[in-house]
Scaffold this motif. Structure first.
Motif, PDB file in Angstrom:
ATOM      1  N   THR A   1      10.742   8.308  -9.047  1.00 21.56           N
ATOM      2  CA  THR A   1       9.459   8.488  -9.704  1.00 21.56           C
ATOM      3  C   THR A   1       8.402   8.795  -8.651  1.00 21.56           C
ATOM      4  N   LYS A   2       7.709   9.909  -8.836  1.00 22.85           N
ATOM      5  CA  LYS A   2       6.737  10.355  -7.838  1.00 22.85           C
ATOM      6  C   LYS A   2       5.320   9.943  -8.230  1.00 22.85           C
ATOM      7  N   ILE A   3       4.535   9.625  -7.196  1.00 27.89           N
ATOM      8  CA  ILE A   3       3.131   9.288  -7.413  1.00 27.89           C
ATOM      9  C   ILE A   3       2.299   9.800  -6.242  1.00 27.89           C
ATOM     10  N   ILE A   4       1.201  10.456  -6.550  1.00 29.63           N
ATOM     11  CA  ILE A   4       0.265  10.947  -5.542  1.00 29.63           C
ATOM     12  C   ILE A   4      -0.909   9.983  -5.446  1.00 29.63           C
ATOM     13  N   VAL A   5      -1.285   9.633  -4.206  1.00 26.34           N
ATOM     14  CA  VAL A   5      -2.435   8.776  -3.960  1.00 26.34           C
ATOM     15  C   VAL A   5      -3.385   9.516  -3.024  1.00 26.34           C
TER      16      VAL A   5
ATOM     17  N   LYS B   1      -3.410  14.107   0.560  1.00 32.39           N
ATOM     18  CA  LYS B   1      -2.738  13.199  -0.362  1.00 32.39           C
ATOM     19  C   LYS B   1      -1.580  12.507   0.334  1.00 32.39           C
ATOM     20  N   PHE B   2      -1.136  11.415  -0.280  1.00 26.35           N
ATOM     21  CA  PHE B   2       0.117  10.766   0.100  1.00 26.35           C
ATOM     22  C   PHE B   2       1.018  10.832  -1.121  1.00 26.35           C
ATOM     23  N   LEU B   3       2.175  11.461  -0.960  1.00 31.56           N
ATOM     24  CA  LEU B   3       3.147  11.599  -2.058  1.00 31.56           C
ATOM     25  C   LEU B   3       4.290  10.634  -1.825  1.00 31.56           C
ATOM     26  N   ALA B   4       4.457   9.696  -2.741  1.00 31.35           N
ATOM     27  CA  ALA B   4       5.535   8.706  -2.635  1.00 31.35           C
ATOM     28  C   ALA B   4       6.570   8.961  -3.719  1.00 31.35           C
ATOM     29  N   THR B   5       7.817   8.762  -3.368  1.00 31.10           N
ATOM     30  CA  THR B   5       8.907   8.802  -4.337  1.00 31.10           C
ATOM     31  C   THR B   5       9.531   7.414  -4.372  1.00 31.10           C
ATOM     32  N   ILE B   6       9.435   6.757  -5.523  1.00 32.78           N
ATOM     33  CA  ILE B   6       9.876   5.368  -5.649  1.00 32.78           C
ATOM     34  C   ILE B   6      11.025   5.294  -6.658  1.00 32.78           C
TER      35      ILE B   6
ATOM     36  N   ASN C   1      14.162   1.342 -11.963  1.00 36.17           N
ATOM     37  CA  ASN C   1      14.961   1.441 -13.187  1.00 36.17           C
ATOM     38  C   ASN C   1      14.271   0.834 -14.404  1.00 36.17           C
ATOM     39  N   GLU C   2      13.071   0.297 -14.202  1.00 35.52           N
ATOM     40  CA  GLU C   2      12.278  -0.246 -15.284  1.00 35.52           C
ATOM     41  C   GLU C   2      10.809  -0.183 -14.874  1.00 35.52           C
ATOM     42  N   PRO C   3       9.889  -0.299 -15.842  1.00 33.96           N
ATOM     43  CA  PRO C   3       8.470  -0.266 -15.475  1.00 33.96           C
ATOM     44  C   PRO C   3       8.130  -1.347 -14.451  1.00 33.96           C
ATOM     45  N   VAL C   4       7.344  -0.959 -13.455  1.00 30.56           N
ATOM     46  CA  VAL C   4       6.953  -1.876 -12.381  1.00 30.56           C
ATOM     47  C   VAL C   4       5.430  -1.887 -12.284  1.00 30.56           C
ATOM     48  N   PHE C   5       4.862  -3.087 -12.220  1.00 31.79           N
ATOM     49  CA  PHE C   5       3.418  -3.227 -12.050  1.00 31.79           C
ATOM     50  C   PHE C   5       3.138  -3.175 -10.548  1.00 31.79           C
ATOM     51  N   ILE C   6       2.396  -2.157 -10.113  1.00 38.05           N
ATOM     52  CA  ILE C   6       2.202  -1.936  -8.681  1.00 38.05           C
ATOM     53  C   ILE C   6       0.744  -2.124  -8.275  1.00 38.05           C
ATOM     54  N   THR C   7       0.567  -2.441  -7.013  1.00 35.70           N
ATOM     55  CA  THR C   7      -0.749  -2.462  -6.382  1.00 35.70           C
ATOM     56  C   THR C   7      -0.794  -1.344  -5.355  1.00 35.70           C
ATOM     57  N   ILE C   8      -1.833  -0.512  -5.428  1.00 33.74           N
ATOM     58  CA  ILE C   8      -2.020   0.571  -4.460  1.00 33.74           C
ATOM     59  C   ILE C   8      -3.182   0.197  -3.558  1.00 33.74           C
ATOM     60  N   GLU C   9      -2.911   0.124  -2.259  1.00 33.62           N
ATOM     61  CA  GLU C   9      -3.941  -0.206  -1.278  1.00 33.62           C
ATOM     62  C   GLU C   9      -4.197   1.017  -0.400  1.00 33.62           C
TER      63      GLU C   9
ATOM     64  N   GLU D   1      -4.008  15.400  -9.878  1.00 34.26           N
ATOM     65  CA  GLU D   1      -5.061  14.698  -9.139  1.00 34.26           C
ATOM     66  C   GLU D   1      -4.525  13.395  -8.555  1.00 34.26           C
ATOM     67  N   GLY D   2      -3.563  12.801  -9.260  1.00 34.57           N
ATOM     68  CA  GLY D   2      -2.972  11.550  -8.799  1.00 34.57           C
ATOM     69  C   GLY D   2      -3.913  10.376  -8.995  1.00 34.57           C
ATOM     70  N   VAL D   3      -3.718   9.355  -8.192  1.00 28.71           N
ATOM     71  CA  VAL D   3      -4.583   8.178  -8.202  1.00 28.71           C
ATOM     72  C   VAL D   3      -5.580   8.334  -7.060  1.00 28.71           C
ATOM     73  N   VAL D   4      -6.872   8.361  -7.390  1.00 28.93           N
ATOM     74  CA  VAL D   4      -7.923   8.570  -6.386  1.00 28.93           C
ATOM     75  C   VAL D   4      -8.674   7.258  -6.184  1.00 28.93           C
ATOM     76  N   LEU D   5      -8.671   6.766  -4.962  1.00 34.59           N
ATOM     77  CA  LEU D   5      -9.423   5.556  -4.626  1.00 34.59           C
ATOM     78  C   LEU D   5     -10.604   5.926  -3.749  1.00 34.59           C
ATOM     79  N   GLU D   6     -11.749   5.326  -4.051  1.00 30.17           N
ATOM     80  CA  GLU D   6     -12.981   5.644  -3.334  1.00 30.17           C
ATOM     81  C   GLU D   6     -13.188   4.700  -2.160  1.00 30.17           C
ATOM     82  N   ILE D   7     -13.501   5.290  -0.997  1.00 28.23           N
ATOM     83  CA  ILE D   7     -13.791   4.537   0.218  1.00 28.23           C
ATOM     84  C   ILE D   7     -15.280   4.674   0.532  1.00 28.23           C
TER      85      ILE D   7
END
Length: 254
Positions: free
Chosen positions: A22-26, A89-94, A97-105, A134-140
């Protein structure tokens, strides 16, 4: 016993068979500015399983800071993208096998870990349901502030300072590395830069620093006593609320 081990082995194989990449862009975006990318070494991204705190992916954002016109000048409408394929961006592939509650730092690129700025969010990651575009955008928020002179490693005499005040010089930039200029996109005229001068933990004076050239602010520091001075230089934008600080120590002898 061997049958139990065999059953566990088969179970693990079957479990892994259901795991899905499962891919996610941050992305990390500087407040009131652009994206943090390769030009500043990238923002650090850590994705954790919120329940176990295990790190699922880690890396740095790579790419450009993005289009100034698109990010800063174009009126935003719902669903509109302000990034393209080159935007940092940072592209992660995780593999899950089931929904996972994640924290993105996300952590800014500042070398001093004690002063690094961070942002985080939580979300569910669903197997096979990529979070791209667009992915997940965090403001600094904030500014990068760097005291460039005087050299804090050298002792200075009070006599020489009375003859010629110390020239405080600080570099102030947006968190994405975007330039600050007089009347520019990031306007020096709305940014207050000031030095707080302390001796024996007591504030002795405050010195305003004026804009000189791109990202550079300067001011004259006049001292009347010997001692170990702490100089705290801050930048503050009352419009956006962005702030930044750097400190230095100067030993003044007779």
């Amino acid at each position: 016993m061997k049958y139990i081990l065999a059953a566990c082995f088969i179970f693990l194989i079957n479990l892994s068979a259901f795991a899905t990449d499962t891919k996610i862009i941050v992305r990390a975006k500087a407040k009131d500015a652009k994206f943090i990318g390769s030009s500043l070494g990238g923002a650090e991204v850590i994705i954790r399983n919120k329940m176990t705190n295990a790190i699922l992916a880690q890396g740095k954002t790579e790419g450009s800071t993005g289009s100034t016109d698109l990010i800063m000048k174009t009126p935003y409408t719902r669903g509109m993208r302000i990034t393209d394929d080159k935007t940092a961006k940072f592209l992660a592939t995780i593999d899950i096998n089931e929904p996972v509650f994640i924290t993105i730092e996300v952590y800014s690129t500042m070398a001093d870990e004690n002063a690094r700025v961070s942002a985080s969010t939580d979300m569910w990651l669903i197997p096979g349901k990529d979070v791209l575009g667009e992915g997940v955008v965090l403001e600094i928020p904030g500014f990068l502030v760097d005291i460039q002179s005087p050299d804090s490693t050298k002792n200075m005499s009070l006599k020489s300072i009375k003859a010629e005040p110390l020239k405080l010089k600080a570099k102030v930039v947006m968190m994405c590395g975007c330039p600050i200029n007089e009347g520019g996109m990031w306007n020096s005229e709305q940014i207050e830069v000031k030095a707080i001068v302390k001796l024996k933990n007591e504030i002795t004076s405050e010195v305003p620093l004026d804009f000189v050239t791109t990202n550079i602010f300067e001011g004259d520091l006049k001292l009347e006593k010997t001692g170990d001075y702490e100089v705290i230089i801050y930048a503050y934008d009352s419009v956006t609320g962005n702030t930044g600080v750097d400190t230095a120590h100067y030993i003044i002898t007779k």
